[in-house]
Motif scaffolding. Structure first.
Motif, short mmCIF file in Angstrom:
data_model
loop_
_atom_site.label_atom_id
_atom_site.label_comp_id
_atom_site.label_asym_id
_atom_site.label_seq_id
_atom_site.Cartn_x
_atom_site.Cartn_y
_atom_site.Cartn_z
N ALA A 135 0.91 -1.38 -0.04
CA ALA A 135 0.11 -0.07 -0.04
C ALA A 135 0.80 1.23 0.17
N ARG A 136 1.97 1.15 0.94
CA ARG A 136 3.00 2.27 0.70
C ARG A 136 3.67 2.52 -0.66
N GLY A 137 3.88 1.69 -1.34
CA GLY A 137 4.32 1.54 -2.77
C GLY A 137 3.28 2.07 -3.42
N ILE A 138 2.30 2.02 -3.31
CA ILE A 138 1.21 2.25 -4.39
C ILE A 138 0.75 3.92 -4.03
N GLU A 139 0.88 4.17 -2.67
CA GLU A 139 0.69 5.67 -2.42
C GLU A 139 1.72 6.74 -3.06
N THR A 140 2.88 6.13 -3.03
CA THR A 140 4.13 6.91 -3.49
C THR A 140 3.77 7.32 -5.11
N VAL A 141 3.00 6.45 -5.85
CA VAL A 141 2.50 6.80 -7.10
C VAL A 141 1.24 7.57 -7.35
N TYR B 87 -0.55 9.37 -4.79
CA TYR B 87 -0.56 10.44 -3.92
C TYR B 87 -0.26 11.79 -4.57
N PRO B 88 0.93 11.73 -5.07
CA PRO B 88 1.39 13.06 -5.92
C PRO B 88 0.39 13.33 -7.18
N ARG B 89 -0.24 12.41 -7.67
CA ARG B 89 -1.33 12.54 -8.72
C ARG B 89 -2.64 12.87 -8.30
N GLU B 90 -2.84 13.21 -6.97
CA GLU B 90 -4.03 13.49 -6.28
C GLU B 90 -5.02 12.27 -6.39
N GLN B 91 -4.51 11.08 -6.43
CA GLN B 91 -5.57 9.83 -6.46
C GLN B 91 -5.29 9.26 -5.02
N PHE B 92 -6.20 9.32 -4.40
CA PHE B 92 -6.37 8.81 -2.95
C PHE B 92 -6.65 7.41 -2.77
N LEU B 93 -6.18 6.64 -2.00
CA LEU B 93 -6.32 5.34 -1.93
C LEU B 93 -7.43 4.97 -1.09
N VAL B 94 -8.23 3.98 -1.19
CA VAL B 94 -9.33 3.42 -0.53
C VAL B 94 -9.11 1.89 -0.29
N THR B 95 -8.63 1.49 0.88
CA THR B 95 -8.24 0.17 1.37
C THR B 95 -9.18 -0.70 1.83
N ALA B 96 -9.42 -2.06 1.58
CA ALA B 96 -10.39 -2.94 2.06
C ALA B 96 -9.56 -4.28 2.06
N SER B 97 -9.93 -5.15 3.02
CA SER B 97 -9.62 -6.40 3.07
C SER B 97 -10.80 -7.53 2.55
N SER B 98 -10.35 -8.38 1.82
CA SER B 98 -11.28 -9.46 1.51
C SER B 98 -11.44 -10.69 2.50
N GLU B 99 -10.52 -10.81 3.18
CA GLU B 99 -10.15 -11.75 4.24
C GLU B 99 -10.23 -13.18 3.72
N GLU B 100 -9.75 -13.47 2.30
CA GLU B 100 -9.85 -14.44 1.55
C GLU B 100 -11.22 -15.15 1.31
N SER B 101 -12.17 -14.32 1.22
CA SER B 101 -13.64 -14.44 1.10
C SER B 101 -14.10 -14.07 -0.24
N ALA B 102 -14.36 -14.85 -1.13
CA ALA B 102 -14.85 -14.47 -2.56
C ALA B 102 -15.79 -13.74 -2.62
N GLU B 103 -16.71 -14.16 -1.44
CA GLU B 103 -18.01 -13.24 -1.50
C GLU B 103 -18.00 -12.14 -0.94
N ARG B 104 -17.14 -11.81 0.01
CA ARG B 104 -16.74 -10.33 0.56
C ARG B 104 -16.02 -9.71 -0.38
#
Length: 333
Positions: free
Chosen positions: A76-82, A84-101
């Motif tokens: 996630a930190r690696g993604i944000e280095t790309v 954030y400077p482009r004013e694209q903000f990261l929304v993160t969620a966890s699937s917990e290995e559930s295909a339905e979730r």
């Protein structure tokens, strides 16, 4: 904005010009309006502004397996280095290995009109995203390939990394090497298990299913699986753990027993230099995984259409004292 205009005694358009840094407002009036803005606690709604202009909000969805795993935090930190400077903000969620979730989260993010998604896939079919892709959504799969849609993919060289770890243990004289991994429904585990088997075959060592424990998810579960293997009638002389959390579980049990057994693990571990027990890890730059995925997504948003696949190489690193060949330990004993 209406509240600000009423409080400042100016037209709504004047407030709009101040908020959007437009010309046509005297410095004195702009200063007065700005003071009222601060006093009232007004904040511009960028999402609404962009929607009114016919543009989607500048946000990227990141769907990972487990928010608690340092591997995904680094990605996630690696993604944000790309992004954030482009004013694209990261929304993160966890699937917990559930295909339905995973499906529910992805569809919810689609409703929120994210620009693109970076997905560590759990489900085996992502064709339900095709209508969203046709409406402009861009998708990059990370760490595992997706299925059912055409998309960019960033992967680790799992097969080669697992082979090198197993070959390292074989070079120390081991022939009974236990392997701990997730269920093989997970693509990375299938690749790492295949690398383990390929190394055994190349060395002329028979594959022994009694040494294979597939299913542990947490360090505690991996520790219990390690204890079960060591308490067996013909215990292993070395361990290959298929991810960082399993490596921690194996080392915890060996420390509890005060046993010195060679261990190789897949994934870097930030505190590996502090381990008292020697361990050899399949390492790589996890942040680079995130950066490459983010760059691919940006390229797609800028108009590239041909899907690409990027494979990140791995490196074998030994921490702690140099391991002593198993054959030499047996002779001394």
């Amino acid at each position: 904005m209406r509240d600000v205009a009423r409080e400042a005694g100016v037209a709504l358009k004047t407030v709009s010009r101040v908020v959007n840094n437009e010309t046509g407002v005297s410095p004195k009036t702009a200063e007065h309006v700005t003071m009222v803005i601060h006093r009232l606690g007004f904040r511009r709604n960028d999402m609404a502004s962009k929607l009114r202009a016919g543009r989607s909000a500048a946000s990227v969805g990141l769907i990972i397996e487990d928010l608690g795993n340092p591997f995904y935090t680094t990605i996630a930190r690696g993604i944000e280095t790309v992004t954030y400077p482009r004013e694209q903000f990261l929304v993160t969620a966890s699937s917990e290995e559930s295909a339905e979730r995973e499906r529910a989260i992805l569809l919810e993010l689609c409703q929120r009109r994210v620009n693109g998604m970076i997905i560590v896939p759990t489900g085996l079919d992502h064709s339900f995203l095709q209508p969203e892709i046709e409406l402009g959504l861009e998708v990059v799969f990370l760490d595992r390939p997706g299925a059912g849609i055409s998309a960019d993919t960033v992967l680790l060289d799992n097969l080669a990394g697992a082979m090198s770890a197993t070959e390292h243990l074989l070079s120390l004289g081991h022939r009974r090497i236990a392997v701990l991994g997730h269920d093989e429904t997970i693509w990375t585990m299938r690749e790492r298990h295949a690398g383990y088997r390929a190394a055994l075959t190349r060395a002329g060592v028979a594959y022994d299913e009694s040494l294979v424990m597939l299913g542990p998810l947490t360090p505690d579960e991996a520790q219990r699986a390690t204890a079960e293997l060591l308490d067996g009638a013909n215990p292993p002389t070395a361990f290959f753990a298929c991810n960082n959390r399993m490596t921690v579980g194996v080392l915890s049990e060996l420390r509890h027993r005060q046993e010195s057994i060679d261990v190789a693990g897949f994934d870097p571990i930030e505190t590996a230099t502090l381990f008292s027990h020697p361990v050899t890890l399949v390492t790589y730059d996890a942040a680079e995984l995130g950066r490459r995925a983010a760059h691919l997504l940006v390229e797609r948003l800028e108009g590239r259409r041909t899907p690409q696949q990027v494979v990140i190489p791995t490196t074998l690193v030994t921490y702690g004292r140099a391991a002593e060949p198993a054959a030499k330990r047996r002779r001394r004993a």
